[in-house]
Design a protein around this motif. Structure first.
Motif, mmCIF file in Angstrom:
data_model
loop_
_atom_site.group_PDB
_atom_site.id
_atom_site.type_symbol
_atom_site.label_atom_id
_atom_site.label_comp_id
_atom_site.label_asym_id
_atom_site.label_seq_id
_atom_site.Cartn_x
_atom_site.Cartn_y
_atom_site.Cartn_z
ATOM 1 N N CYS A 139 0.843 -1.196 0.000
ATOM 2 C CA CYS A 139 0.000 0.000 0.000
ATOM 3 C C CYS A 139 0.878 1.245 0.000
ATOM 4 C CB CYS A 139 -0.871 -0.022 1.254
ATOM 5 S SG CYS A 139 -1.862 1.455 1.551
ATOM 6 N N PHE A 140 0.403 2.304 -0.675
ATOM 7 C CA PHE A 140 1.061 3.598 -0.547
ATOM 8 C C PHE A 140 0.025 4.678 -0.263
ATOM 9 C CE2 PHE A 140 1.398 3.130 -5.437
ATOM 10 C CZ PHE A 140 0.097 3.552 -5.631
ATOM 11 N N SER A 141 0.501 5.888 -0.044
ATOM 12 C CA SER A 141 -0.378 7.002 0.292
ATOM 13 C C SER A 141 -0.937 7.636 -0.984
ATOM 14 C CB SER A 141 0.394 8.026 1.119
ATOM 15 O OG SER A 141 -0.458 9.056 1.558
ATOM 16 N N PHE A 142 -1.653 8.739 -0.835
ATOM 17 C CA PHE A 142 -2.315 9.346 -1.992
ATOM 18 C C PHE A 142 -2.495 10.848 -1.802
ATOM 19 C CE2 PHE A 142 -5.382 7.690 1.015
ATOM 20 C CZ PHE A 142 -6.278 8.727 1.202
ATOM 21 N N TYR A 143 -2.691 11.520 -2.915
ATOM 22 C CA TYR A 143 -3.069 12.922 -2.930
ATOM 23 C C TYR A 143 -4.594 13.013 -3.020
ATOM 24 C CZ TYR A 143 1.792 13.944 -4.363
ATOM 25 O OH TYR A 143 3.149 14.039 -4.438
ATOM 26 N N ILE A 144 -5.119 14.114 -2.529
ATOM 27 C CA ILE A 144 -6.532 14.420 -2.754
ATOM 28 C C ILE A 144 -6.580 15.594 -3.716
ATOM 29 C CG2 ILE A 144 -8.724 15.149 -1.740
ATOM 30 C CD1 ILE A 144 -7.840 13.827 0.869
ATOM 31 N N ASP A 145 -6.996 15.329 -4.948
ATOM 32 C CA ASP A 145 -7.076 16.372 -5.970
ATOM 33 C C ASP A 145 -8.441 17.057 -5.878
ATOM 34 O OD1 ASP A 145 -4.716 15.212 -6.659
ATOM 35 O OD2 ASP A 145 -5.132 15.107 -8.804
ATOM 36 N N ASN B 192 7.183 12.446 6.518
ATOM 37 C CA ASN B 192 8.606 12.645 6.688
ATOM 38 C C ASN B 192 9.354 11.656 5.813
ATOM 39 O OD1 ASN B 192 8.331 14.664 8.723
ATOM 40 N ND2 ASN B 192 7.811 13.050 10.188
ATOM 41 N N GLY B 193 9.852 12.141 4.681
ATOM 42 C CA GLY B 193 10.634 11.289 3.805
ATOM 43 C C GLY B 193 9.835 10.155 3.201
ATOM 44 N N ASN B 194 10.536 9.069 2.948
ATOM 45 C CA ASN B 194 9.952 7.888 2.315
ATOM 46 C C ASN B 194 9.986 6.755 3.337
ATOM 47 O OD1 ASN B 194 9.149 5.840 0.661
ATOM 48 N ND2 ASN B 194 10.736 6.127 -0.868
ATOM 49 N N THR B 195 8.935 6.665 4.143
ATOM 50 C CA THR B 195 8.910 5.740 5.263
ATOM 51 C C THR B 195 8.166 4.458 4.912
ATOM 52 O OG1 THR B 195 8.929 7.595 6.804
ATOM 53 C CG2 THR B 195 8.288 5.450 7.686
ATOM 54 N N VAL B 196 8.801 3.325 5.140
ATOM 55 C CA VAL B 196 8.188 2.027 4.890
ATOM 56 C C VAL B 196 7.911 1.336 6.218
ATOM 57 C CG1 VAL B 196 8.481 -0.253 3.833
ATOM 58 C CG2 VAL B 196 9.349 1.793 2.664
ATOM 59 N N SER C 6 -8.443 3.480 10.852
ATOM 60 C CA SER C 6 -8.087 4.787 11.391
ATOM 61 C C SER C 6 -8.054 5.851 10.306
ATOM 62 C CB SER C 6 -6.723 4.711 12.081
ATOM 63 O OG SER C 6 -6.755 3.772 13.137
ATOM 64 N N ASN C 7 -7.993 7.081 10.742
ATOM 65 C CA ASN C 7 -7.991 8.212 9.817
ATOM 66 C C ASN C 7 -6.555 8.522 9.390
ATOM 67 O OD1 ASN C 7 -8.707 10.445 8.330
ATOM 68 N ND2 ASN C 7 -8.757 11.807 10.096
ATOM 69 N N ASN C 8 -6.008 7.703 8.492
ATOM 70 C CA ASN C 8 -4.666 7.960 7.978
ATOM 71 C C ASN C 8 -4.617 7.608 6.501
ATOM 72 O OD1 ASN C 8 -4.203 5.120 7.668
ATOM 73 N ND2 ASN C 8 -3.729 5.015 9.853
ATOM 74 N N LYS C 9 -3.452 7.713 5.908
ATOM 75 C CA LYS C 9 -3.347 7.542 4.465
ATOM 76 C C LYS C 9 -3.202 6.082 4.025
ATOM 77 C CE LYS C 9 -3.723 11.860 3.281
ATOM 78 N NZ LYS C 9 -4.698 12.384 2.327
ATOM 79 N N ASN D 54 4.066 2.059 2.426
ATOM 80 C CA ASN D 54 5.010 3.139 2.143
ATOM 81 C C ASN D 54 4.216 4.436 2.070
ATOM 82 O OD1 ASN D 54 6.849 4.970 1.027
ATOM 83 N ND2 ASN D 54 7.833 3.418 -0.241
ATOM 84 N N ASN D 55 4.615 5.452 2.838
ATOM 85 C CA ASN D 55 3.820 6.682 2.872
ATOM 86 C C ASN D 55 4.048 7.596 1.673
ATOM 87 O OD1 ASN D 55 6.318 7.782 3.409
ATOM 88 N ND2 ASN D 55 5.708 8.803 5.305
ATOM 89 N N ILE D 56 4.803 7.141 0.677
ATOM 90 C CA ILE D 56 4.975 7.913 -0.545
ATOM 91 C C ILE D 56 3.625 8.046 -1.263
ATOM 92 C CG2 ILE D 56 5.514 5.910 -1.998
ATOM 93 C CD1 ILE D 56 7.605 7.653 -3.403
ATOM 94 N N GLN D 57 3.368 9.207 -1.869
ATOM 95 C CA GLN D 57 2.080 9.474 -2.512
ATOM 96 C C GLN D 57 2.173 9.228 -4.019
ATOM 97 O OE1 GLN D 57 2.327 13.318 -0.368
ATOM 98 N NE2 GLN D 57 0.098 13.170 -0.246
ATOM 99 N N LYS D 58 1.381 8.274 -4.502
ATOM 100 C CA LYS D 58 1.443 7.913 -5.916
ATOM 101 C C LYS D 58 0.056 7.828 -6.579
ATOM 102 C CE LYS D 58 5.828 7.798 -6.511
ATOM 103 N NZ LYS D 58 6.488 8.659 -7.511
ATOM 104 N N TYR D 59 -0.984 7.953 -5.797
ATOM 105 C CA TYR D 59 -2.348 7.878 -6.335
ATOM 106 C C TYR D 59 -3.001 9.251 -6.185
ATOM 107 C CZ TYR D 59 -6.984 5.904 -7.343
ATOM 108 O OH TYR D 59 -8.208 5.602 -7.911
ATOM 109 N N HIS D 60 -3.735 9.668 -7.222
ATOM 110 C CA HIS D 60 -4.442 10.945 -7.184
ATOM 111 C C HIS D 60 -5.949 10.682 -7.134
ATOM 112 C CE1 HIS D 60 -1.099 13.819 -8.070
ATOM 113 N NE2 HIS D 60 -0.523 12.679 -8.417
#
Length: 325
Positions: free
Chosen positions: A115-121, A132-136, A150-153, A201-207
């Protein structure tokens, strides 16, 4: 390279569909099967899907009668032939290395889900999450479920994750077509129970394209109360783990029932039986919100007010919104 099936449920998405499909076809991970499920669209979405058949052999198109997003996703799961599967909604898009990142996270860590994080367009800007950075993070089943609730990405969405199609079929996991809100969360909980290791990974790759008319913000209708069924099913699963997950489950249900209650009160029509049901649910589980550290203070205050006096809550809410009493 293992084949990955990308399932895209499509319904009246002609304004955004090309952006979505192009973002998938341009992925750095190329061994894809792109399944476009036209769920009875009445605009040009079906034609746009068929046009992609002519330009890329990886594209498959299914036209079916309208049955909702869960029906479309289930159909995609039935016909998928990839070793792994992910989802993209037709009005969203992904960055060109998104699938490669999900695949590497899963395979290199010998996990069952990544799983990774996302942007809200939004209409005029893109909302980023604080990171903070690229945390796995390596999660066990229980922690992954807690993250999903929970309320997270990490979230309970299916479109920022990669799954094993073998597990989905072996455990007969599918989307409940009778549930219109949180059907993806229920799917995730059923899947995460089957996992030994989940990689986030908290990197954002989905919009994710934010619509004002999204399911929770649109006008009230009784189908929205299917969210209660979703959480009842989730509670049966998580109670086998620990009390904290059960608290997270009931707290999240209250958080969703509060805006539904406001909608039911504001929307014209005879909704009293639905209003009474929502009051009952909020009062029954409001104490779980108090013990849930992930919930915002506003949500906790609303829950307390409803527990003490629904009339007081609604009066204060309307005053805060400057609505004439």
């Amino acid at each position: 390279m293992d084949k990955i099936s990308v399932i895209v449920p499509v319904y009246n998405a002609e304004r955004y569909l090309k952006r979505c499909v192009e973002s998938i076809l341009m992925q750095t991970y190329s061994n894809l099967e792109v399944i476009l499920v036209d769920d009875g669209s009445t605009d040009n979405s079906g034609k746009i899907c068929d046009d992609y058949l002519k330009v890329d052999s990886r594209v498959r198109v299914i036209h079916k009668a309208n049955g909702g997003v869960s029906s479309a996703r289930n159909y995609g799961l039935e016909v998928a032939i990839g070793k792994y599967v992910t989802f993209v909604d037709s009005d969203d898009w992904i960055e060109n290395d998104a699938i490669e990142i999900l695949y590497n996270l899963l395979v290199k860590n010998k996990a069952e889900c990544s799983c990774f994080s996302f942007y809200i367009d939004k209409k005029h800007y893109i909302q980023e999450c604080k990171q903070n950075g690229n945390t796995v993070k390596v999660l066990d089943s229980s922690t992954a479920i807690e993250f999903a609730l929970s309320n997270n990405k990490f979230s309970g969405y299916v479109w920022n994750k990669l799954y094993s199609l073998h597990i989905i079929r072996e455990k007969a996991i599918c989307f409940d077509e009778n549930i219109s809100i949180c059907e993806d969360l229920l799917f995730n909980i059923k899947y995460l129970v089957c996992c030994n290791k989940v990689i986030y990974n908290n990197i954002q790759k989905y919009h994710y394209f934010y619509h004002e008319e999204s399911a929770l913000k649109s006008k009230f209708n009784s189908k929205k109360l299917s969210v209660i069924i979703a959480y009842e099913e989730i509670s049966k699963i998580v109670e086998l783990f620990n009390d904290k997950l059960l608290t997270n489950t009931y707290s999240s249900l209250v958080s969703i029932c509060i805006p539904l209650l406001i909608q039911a009160k504001e929307f014209e029509g005879d909704n009293q039986k639905y209003i009474d049901l929502l009051y009952k649910i909020i009062k029954k589980y409001f104490r779980h919100v108090m013990f849930d550290k992930t919930k915002m203070l506003q949500t906790k205050l609303y829950a307390v007010m409803i527990f003490i006096s629904p009339k007081m809550f609604y009066y204060i809410w309307r005053k805060a919104k400057n609505i004439k009493l």
